[in-house]
Structure formats: structure tokens, C-alpha cells
Design a protein around this motif. Structure first.
Motif, mmCIF file in Angstrom:
data_model
loop_
_atom_site.group_PDB
_atom_site.id
_atom_site.type_symbol
_atom_site.label_atom_id
_atom_site.label_comp_id
_atom_site.label_asym_id
_atom_site.label_seq_id
_atom_site.Cartn_x
_atom_site.Cartn_y
_atom_site.Cartn_z
ATOM 1 N N LEU A 54 29.854 34.643 28.421
ATOM 2 C CA LEU A 54 30.200 34.328 29.902
ATOM 3 C C LEU A 54 30.870 33.163 29.926
ATOM 4 N N ARG A 55 32.338 33.773 28.924
ATOM 5 C CA ARG A 55 33.966 33.164 29.428
ATOM 6 C C ARG A 55 34.667 33.887 30.424
ATOM 7 N N GLU A 56 34.090 35.739 29.592
ATOM 8 C CA GLU A 56 34.463 36.724 30.037
ATOM 9 C C GLU A 56 34.126 36.900 31.960
ATOM 10 N N ASN A 57 33.089 36.424 32.034
ATOM 11 C CA ASN A 57 32.112 36.802 33.441
ATOM 12 C C ASN A 57 33.171 35.132 34.179
ATOM 13 N N LEU A 58 33.299 34.103 33.191
ATOM 14 C CA LEU A 58 33.795 33.249 34.522
ATOM 15 C C LEU A 58 35.729 33.880 35.032
ATOM 16 N N VAL A 59 35.904 34.232 34.153
ATOM 17 C CA VAL A 59 37.701 34.659 34.247
ATOM 18 C C VAL A 59 37.272 35.899 34.727
ATOM 19 N N ALA A 60 36.727 36.659 35.484
ATOM 20 C CA ALA A 60 35.763 37.936 36.019
ATOM 21 C C ALA A 60 36.080 37.184 37.237
ATOM 22 N N ALA A 61 35.079 36.233 37.909
ATOM 23 C CA ALA A 61 35.040 35.941 38.776
ATOM 24 C C ALA A 61 35.861 35.709 39.346
ATOM 25 N N GLU A 62 36.822 34.596 38.639
ATOM 26 C CA GLU A 62 37.467 33.542 38.916
ATOM 27 C C GLU A 62 38.983 34.502 39.885
ATOM 28 N N GLU A 63 39.384 35.662 38.687
ATOM 29 C CA GLU A 63 40.021 36.524 39.299
ATOM 30 C C GLU A 63 39.795 37.549 40.603
ATOM 31 N N SER A 64 38.271 37.571 40.596
ATOM 32 C CA SER A 64 38.103 38.490 41.624
ATOM 33 C C SER A 64 38.096 37.325 42.976
ATOM 34 N N ARG A 65 37.692 36.374 43.203
ATOM 35 C CA ARG A 65 37.743 34.987 44.377
ATOM 36 C C ARG A 65 39.355 34.817 44.473
ATOM 37 N N LEU A 66 40.672 35.386 43.223
ATOM 38 C CA LEU A 66 41.657 34.890 43.441
ATOM 39 C C LEU A 66 41.921 36.194 44.736
ATOM 40 N N SER A 67 42.059 36.973 43.894
ATOM 41 C CA SER A 67 42.199 38.439 44.816
ATOM 42 C C SER A 67 41.868 38.787 46.271
ATOM 43 N N GLY A 68 40.902 37.586 46.796
ATOM 44 C CA GLY A 68 40.866 37.741 47.714
ATOM 45 C C GLY A 68 38.818 38.358 47.843
ATOM 46 N N LYS A 69 37.961 38.914 47.456
ATOM 47 C CA LYS A 69 37.319 39.572 47.603
ATOM 48 C C LYS A 69 35.992 38.777 47.653
ATOM 49 N N SER A 70 34.809 39.135 48.652
ATOM 50 C CA SER A 70 34.015 37.777 48.619
ATOM 51 C C SER A 70 33.684 37.145 47.839
ATOM 52 N N GLY A 71 32.826 36.301 47.991
ATOM 53 C CA GLY A 71 31.586 35.655 46.972
ATOM 54 C C GLY A 71 30.987 35.529 47.103
ATOM 55 N N TYR A 72 29.923 34.621 46.171
ATOM 56 C CA TYR A 72 28.373 34.312 46.364
ATOM 57 C C TYR A 72 27.859 33.740 46.896
ATOM 58 N N SER A 73 26.279 33.830 47.284
ATOM 59 C CA SER A 73 26.100 32.817 47.850
ATOM 60 C C SER A 73 25.617 31.461 47.019
ATOM 61 N N SER A 79 21.121 31.604 40.335
ATOM 62 C CA SER A 79 20.166 32.849 39.908
ATOM 63 C C SER A 79 21.676 33.377 38.863
ATOM 64 N N MET A 80 23.017 33.031 38.787
ATOM 65 C CA MET A 80 23.916 34.140 37.037
ATOM 66 C C MET A 80 24.233 32.901 36.259
ATOM 67 N N MET A 81 23.650 31.962 36.805
ATOM 68 C CA MET A 81 24.047 30.276 36.301
ATOM 69 C C MET A 81 22.766 30.374 34.942
ATOM 70 N N LYS A 82 21.869 30.649 35.525
ATOM 71 C CA LYS A 82 20.344 30.145 34.990
ATOM 72 C C LYS A 82 20.254 31.491 34.635
#
Length: 94
Positions: A54-73, A79-82
């Protein structure tokens, strides 16, 4: 932190196993006074692995966000959190 000599695992396997299960904590085994191995209950290990994923996924998502990649709805995040919560709970049930 629980520390035992490595000979304890050979002589008292059942005691070490029960200690891991009751405490939910890893048992650190030493050899010649130095750290050698860590032994833990399989359920505690599964929970730990789920939390690390879970932590790895959260870090990857944050890195994607910081690099300017589009986010999720919001629905995608929900759905991902569930799914992540289900994985953690399933890991706790063993």
C-alpha cells in the motif's frame, strides 16, 4: 523488541512460535551476540507485506502527481482505496 539467541529456535521452536503469535511482534535471533535472523508470525508478516505494498502504491501515485501526470477521478480513487482496504483486511484474516 524481543531478542533470543539462535539456539532458542532449535531448542524451543514451539515457545518461539507461540511468542510470535501472542505478541504479534517479530523475534530477533542473535548468533554469537550479533543480529542474525528475524522470525515472525505468518499473519503479522502478511499484514506487514500488505501495508508495504500500500505504501509503495501511495508513493508511486504521489511521484506521478508531482511529475505532472494526469490524476484519477474520485470514483477511480474510491475503487482503489476499497481494493487496498480489502487487501489489508484479507491479510489480517489470514
Amino acid at each position: 523488541m524481543i531478542i533470543k539467541p539462535s539456539a532458542a529456535i532449535r531448542k524451543n521452536y514451539n515457545e518461539i512460535s507461540e511468542l510470535c503469535k501472542k505478541s504479534g511482534q517479530p523475534v530477533y535471533l542473535t548468533k554469537n551476540g550479533e543480529g542474525d535472523l528475524v522470525v515472525m508470525d505468518i499473519e503479522a508478516f502478511a499484514r506487514r507485506e500488505s501495508m508495504l505494498r500500500l505504501r509503495e502504491n501511495l508513493v508511486a501515485a504521489e511521484e506521478s502527481r508531482l511529475s505532472g501526470k494526469s490524476g484519477y477521478s474520485i470514483d477511480e480513487v474510491s475503487s482503489m482505496m476499497k481494493a487496498a482496504i480489502k487487501e489489508v483486511l484479507d491479510g489480517q484474516r489470514g
